[in-house]
Design an enzyme around this catalytic site. Structure first.
Site, PDB file in Angstrom:
ATOM      1  N   TYR A  69       4.394  10.010   6.686  1.00 19.10           N
ATOM      2  CA  TYR A  69       4.379  10.134   5.220  1.00 19.10           C
ATOM      3  C   TYR A  69       3.201   9.359   4.660  1.00 19.10           C
ATOM      4  O   TYR A  69       2.618   8.498   5.328  1.00 19.10           O
ATOM      5  CB  TYR A  69       5.692   9.621   4.619  1.00 19.10           C
ATOM      6  CG  TYR A  69       5.899   8.132   4.768  1.00 19.10           C
ATOM      7  CD1 TYR A  69       6.515   7.602   5.900  1.00 19.10           C
ATOM      8  CD2 TYR A  69       5.479   7.246   3.777  1.00 19.10           C
ATOM      9  CE1 TYR A  69       6.694   6.233   6.045  1.00 19.10           C
ATOM     10  CE2 TYR A  69       5.654   5.876   3.912  1.00 19.10           C
ATOM     11  CZ  TYR A  69       6.263   5.371   5.057  1.00 19.10           C
ATOM     12  OH  TYR A  69       6.434   4.015   5.203  1.00 19.10           O
ATOM     13  N   CYS A  70       2.840   9.704   3.408  1.00 19.11           N
ATOM     14  CA  CYS A  70       1.807   8.964   2.678  1.00 19.11           C
ATOM     15  C   CYS A  70       2.150   9.063   1.199  1.00 19.11           C
ATOM     16  O   CYS A  70       3.269   9.439   0.850  1.00 19.11           O
ATOM     17  CB  CYS A  70       0.411   9.511   2.987  1.00 19.11           C
ATOM     18  SG  CYS A  70       0.193  11.246   2.550  1.00 19.11           S
ATOM     19  N   THR A  71       1.213   8.739   0.327  1.00 16.01           N
ATOM     20  CA  THR A  71       1.530   8.669  -1.109  1.00 16.01           C
ATOM     21  C   THR A  71       1.870  10.037  -1.698  1.00 16.01           C
ATOM     22  O   THR A  71       2.908  10.209  -2.324  1.00 16.01           O
ATOM     23  CB  THR A  71       0.333   8.068  -1.885  1.00 16.01           C
ATOM     24  OG1 THR A  71      -0.077   6.878  -1.225  1.00 16.01           O
ATOM     25  CG2 THR A  71       0.717   7.771  -3.316  1.00 16.01           C
ATOM     26  N   GLY A 105       1.000  13.136   0.091  1.00 15.86           N
ATOM     27  CA  GLY A 105       1.071  14.178   1.112  1.00 15.86           C
ATOM     28  C   GLY A 105      -0.248  14.617   1.696  1.00 15.86           C
ATOM     29  O   GLY A 105      -0.287  15.187   2.784  1.00 15.86           O
ATOM     30  N   ILE A 160       5.540  10.245  -0.952  1.00 16.57           N
ATOM     31  CA  ILE A 160       6.537   9.359  -1.566  1.00 16.57           C
ATOM     32  C   ILE A 160       6.816   9.781  -3.009  1.00 16.57           C
ATOM     33  O   ILE A 160       7.939   9.699  -3.494  1.00 16.57           O
ATOM     34  CB  ILE A 160       6.037   7.890  -1.533  1.00 16.57           C
ATOM     35  CG1 ILE A 160       5.797   7.443  -0.088  1.00 16.57           C
ATOM     36  CG2 ILE A 160       7.037   6.952  -2.206  1.00 16.57           C
ATOM     37  CD1 ILE A 160       4.874   6.237   0.023  1.00 16.57           C
TER      38      ILE A 160
END
Ligand SMILES: [Zn+2]
Ligand SMILES: [Zn+2]
Length: 343
Positions: free
Chosen positions: A198-200, A202, A227
């Site tokens: 995951y990241c901020t 996508g 997220i």
């Protein structure tokens, strides 16, 4: 600014009505094979300029990354135009109402080598051969699976103030660095483990998941929309929130609280704190975590040296800065010897 994702037609209608004469601020990205970015760029410019679209759009052979605004009354026409482009049909749009209407002043569509400067050479692998996208509900299930390895694809200063329970959070300054570290750490588990990332928002996982598949990982998953979208789905679907702390964001807020947990510490005194600040000495500007007590004691600076410089008259500070680059901003990314409690 409230961001909305994946709106239904009805929700969109309400949003546009709410916006009235205002503009909608929209962001989206898509990795795709674009044969001739120059022609694609001109096509977008001609069509979007006619719809009074403003913004900054990057087009590359690997896809498109767009931040733009459009008059609310032209939104449906804009959406219809997107849908005429095969790989942008039903692309996930992040939409917000922009009341000051000044986020962009021009329409700039630029052809670049990459849509995100991520240090990965274009053309070494197929960026569209990405991992399985999962929504918040599936993600929650997946990360409880004992065969899952959960990886945070962001940098150290982002994961420090907030991350998912049990996630691996590489201590890296750049996306490029984390790719190598993770690959090395998980080299023996390319087939048996589920690699979930995951990241901020996508976009980093789009690239990373394709990269790991290219490197031989067999089961690769990514959190759709990152997220930001996870939080929205958790709220709207009343799911269990498994994210601890704050989501680091790249605007003036610096972090958005998602759970009440404070998982970081003041870098100066070690007390629980997850508030990022920039050192008040303009020549330093170091990004670090500072509690209110330390902010008062240190006059918002990261070190005694900076405190001293910051106390000088502005003209003298300017004189001192001459010929020097703001190195902390560029190279240190939140690291400094002077911070006692920075791990
Ligand atoms: Zn402190
Ligand atoms: Zn400083």
């Amino acid at each position: 600014m409230q961001l909305y994702n994946t709106l239904s037609a009805k929700e969109r209608e309400i949003l546009i009505e709410e916006a009235g004469k205002d503009r909608l601020t929209i962001s989206f990205y898509k990795y795709a094979h674009i044969g001739n970015p120059e022609i694609f760029r001109n096509h977008l410019f001609i069509n979007w300029d006619a719809l009074e679209v403003l913004g900054r759009i990057y087009v590359a052979k690997e896809g498109i990354n767009a931040q733009l605004s459009v008059p609310a009354e032209n939104f449906e026409a804009f959406k219809a135009h997107l849908d005429t482009i095969t790989f942008l049909e039903n692309v996930r749009l992040n939409i917000a109402i922009e009341h000051d209407n000044k986020s962009f002043l021009k329409l700039k569509v630029k052809v670049r080598n990459q849509i995100v400067a991520d240090g990965l050479d274009d053309g070494t692998f197929d960026v569209t051969n990405k991992g399985v996208h999962v929504n918040a509900e599936m993600f929650n299930q997946l990360i409880e699976d004992p065969d899952t390895v959960l990886v945070d694809m962001r940098n150290h200063y982002e994961s420090e103030i907030g991350h998912f329970k049990n996630a691996i959070t590489p201590d890296v300054d750049t996306f490029r660095d984390s790719l190598d570290i993770i690959e090395k750490d998980l080299a023996d588990h390319k087939e048996d483990k589920k690699l979930v990332m995951y990241c901020t928002g996508g976009i980093r996982c789009e690239k990373a998941s394709a990269y790991y598949k290219h490197k031989g990982f067999k089961q690769v998953y990514q959190l759709e929309g990152g997220i930001i979208e996870y939080t929205r789905q958790v709220e709207s679907q009343k799911l269990e929130n498994k994210f601890l702390g704050k989501n680091f964001v790249f605007d003036h807020r610096r972090g958005e609280r998602i759970s009440e947990d404070v998982i970081a510490n003041c870098h100066q005194c070690g007390n629980p704190c997850d508030t990022h600040v920039n050192c008040a000495n303009e020549a330093c500007h170091l990004l670090f975590i500072q509690c209110e007590d330390c902010a008062t004691a240190m006059n918002n600076c990261c070190s005694d040296d900076c405190k001293e410089i910051h106390a000088l008259p502005y003209e003298e500070q300017k004189e001192l800065r001459k010929g020097k680059v703001v190195s902390n901003k560029i190279f240190k990314k939140g690291r400094s010897e002077v911070l006692k409690f920075k791990k």
